[in-house]
Scaffold this active site. Structure first.
Site, short mmCIF file in Angstrom:
data_model
loop_
_atom_site.label_atom_id
_atom_site.label_comp_id
_atom_site.label_asym_id
_atom_site.label_seq_id
_atom_site.Cartn_x
_atom_site.Cartn_y
_atom_site.Cartn_z
CG ASN A 21 -5.33 -0.53 -7.81
OD1 ASN A 21 -5.48 0.49 -7.17
ND2 ASN A 21 -4.32 -1.33 -7.60
CG ASP A 22 -4.79 -4.93 -6.98
OD1 ASP A 22 -4.82 -4.40 -8.10
OD2 ASP A 22 -3.73 -5.21 -6.39
CD GLN A 38 -4.50 -1.49 -2.92
OE1 GLN A 38 -3.52 -0.83 -3.19
NE2 GLN A 38 -4.86 -1.75 -1.68
CB SER A 82 -3.30 -5.96 -2.83
OG SER A 82 -3.88 -5.07 -3.73
CG ASP A 141 0.15 -7.88 -3.76
OD1 ASP A 141 -0.02 -6.79 -3.18
OD2 ASP A 141 0.55 -7.98 -4.93
C1 FRU Z 1 -1.51 -4.99 -8.35
C2 FRU Z 1 -0.76 -4.13 -7.36
C3 FRU Z 1 -0.36 -4.92 -6.11
C4 FRU Z 1 -0.24 -3.84 -5.08
C5 FRU Z 1 -1.35 -2.90 -5.47
C6 FRU Z 1 -1.07 -1.45 -5.23
O1 FRU Z 1 -2.31 -4.23 -9.22
O2 FRU Z 1 0.37 -3.55 -7.96
O3 FRU Z 1 0.81 -5.70 -6.25
O4 FRU Z 1 -0.41 -4.34 -3.79
O5 FRU Z 1 -1.57 -3.09 -6.86
O6 FRU Z 1 -2.20 -0.67 -5.51
#
Ligand code: FRU
Length: 430
Positions: A21-22, A38, A82, A141
């Site tokens: 993900n991120d 991520q 993140s 984050d």
């Molecule tokens: C955004 C999020 C962040 C978090 C991460 C977890 O997509 O929810 O806030 O750190 O993904 O994977």
């Protein structure tokens, strides 16, 4: 349904196996771009988050590196969430959120530091902040940048005890000890329960505050996705840690799949952004056809950010040799490669660009993007741009499409899945 475009993307970052993900910790460090992200390397769910790692020297070809950050300590045992990077004295500082699931099932978060001298081996330094009073455990984050005064600032996404989304600003003189200054944008209260992944981007004329607010009410033409990513142009005051918006709230990407972007400075001080081409509903996510091949999601292309009239303008880094569709009338292009690009100068009042799984239609000064949703099988659409369109760039790489209008004045990211061996794109001018 048999989908054909499940090949691996050519120039986008994606996981060989597992879920991405991120984008995290984006940095140009010791002659290379480092993109962390991520990463659940165990399966394609969101249950276990480590950081994956790719390096590149051109933002187009990527080497997969060893996994540098894995949940292991009491403060991050259920997830290394993140965060961002900062380079000081030849040392890379990576800030991230350690997640712990308590016995009663609730989640705790710890803002942590890991350091590295090479970008490949990260040494965990543990939590660096106490939990801020007045906020729920949804604090995460961290993004760190340096002020023109030499001091360091951290932004953190947060939720107040009365469940309002916000961002906090911290200040430090050494990157280790941080003092809470207060909320970053106190003049704004949105109908949102959590702000994720804040970023402050300083361009020549204005500062830009980018964030991903959750729960924004859907409007007829904006905030249609599960969650949106938005920004304000304005000024960040280094004395108070407050950002004052000078524009209304803008959506950063007008497509279906864009979330949690991060911006960093390249070797020539250019601003480069990556986002997660993501955030589907859980049902859509588990139906993404690449899951059958053991992986899911990509980042967007690297996008160079500039400003124009208090707006962010983004153009992608793409391979030089990409195909160009000429400005012929009623042309029909059969595309057998899974990756390419088309650049057009329509300069007409009505036109469309259609393929079997997505469409761009321009009519009455309005451009809309539609696609067939792979889960519901329905057509869905987004309003991408209003006004005269002089240039259009569409890139596609396996199942990731990106549309750039008028040299990046509007951008739309979309996933699409096609069951055709060859993608036929028809261009009709009226
Ligand atoms: C955004 C999020 C962040 C978090 C991460 C977890 O997509 O929810 O806030 O750190 O993904 O994977």
């Amino acid at each position: 349904m048999q989908y054909r475009n499940l090949d691996r993307p050519q120039w986008h970052v994606y996981p060989e196996q597992g879920l991405l993900n991120d984008p995290n910790g984006l940095v140009y460090f010791k002659g290379k771009y480092h993109v962390y992200y991520q990463y659940n390397f165990r399966d394609t769910t969101h249950r276990f988050k480590a950081w994956g790692h790719r390096t590149s020297s051109d933002l187009l070809t990527w080497s997969e590196e060893d996994i540098p950050l894995v949940p292991s300590e009491w403060y991050d045992k259920d997830g290394c969430y993140s965060g961002g990077a900062f380079v000081k004295d030849d040392c890379l500082y990576l800030f991230y959120t350690g997640t712990v699931i308590e016995e009663d099932g609730s989640k705790s978060s710890y803002q942590c530091l890991a350091t590295s001298t090479d970008g490949y081996h990260l040494v965990k330094q543990g939590p660096i902040l106490p939990h801020p009073e007045g906020y729920t455990r949804h604090v995460r984050d961290p993004q760190v940048f340096q002020g023109t005064n030499g001091r360091y600032y951290m932004l953190l996404g947060a939720q107040t005890n009365d469940l309002r989304g916000t961002t906090l600003t911290y200040q430090s003189d050494d990157l280790h000890t941080w003092k809470l200054m207060g909320e970053t944008v106190p003049s704004v209260s949105l109908d949102s329960y959590m702000w994720e992944c804040p970023n402050l981007v300083r361009l020549d004329e204005y500062d830009y505050f980018i964030f991903s607010p959750q729960g924004l009410p859907k409007e007829a033409e904006r905030f249609r996705n599960v969650f949106s990513t938005t920004y304000y142009a304005g000024r960040f005051d280094e004395e108070t840690g407050c950002f004052t918006p000078l524009t209304p709230l803008e959506e950063l990407d007008k497509g279906f799949d864009f979330y949690a972007p991060q911006v960093f400075k390249g070797p020539h001080n250019e601003s480069i952004m990556f986002g997660w081409a993501g955030v589907p509903t859980p049902e859509e996510e588990s139906a993404i056809p690449t899951i059958a091949k053991g992986w899911v999601h990509t980042l967007t292309a690297a996008r160079l950010l500039k400003e124009k009239d208090k707006r962010l303008v983004a153009l992608p880094v793409i391979p030089d040799q990409l195909k160009t569709l000429s400005e012929e009338k009623d042309s029909c292009v059969v595309i057998s490669q899974c990756s390419g690009a088309m650049s057009l100068k329509p300069q007409k009042d009505e036109w469309c660009l259609t393929s079997d799984s997505w469409k761009l239609i321009y009519r009455e000064q309005t451009l809309s993007l539609s696609r067939t949703n792979w889960y519901s099988k329905y057509q869905e659409s987004r309003m991408v741009y209003r006004g005269q369109i002089d240039t259009l760039l569409v890139t596609y790489d396996a199942h990731i499409g990106e549309v750039y209008i008028n040299e990046g004045m509007a951008v739309a990211t979309f996933k699409f899945f096609s069951d055709k061996n060859n993608m036929t794109v028809k261009y009709c001018l009226k």
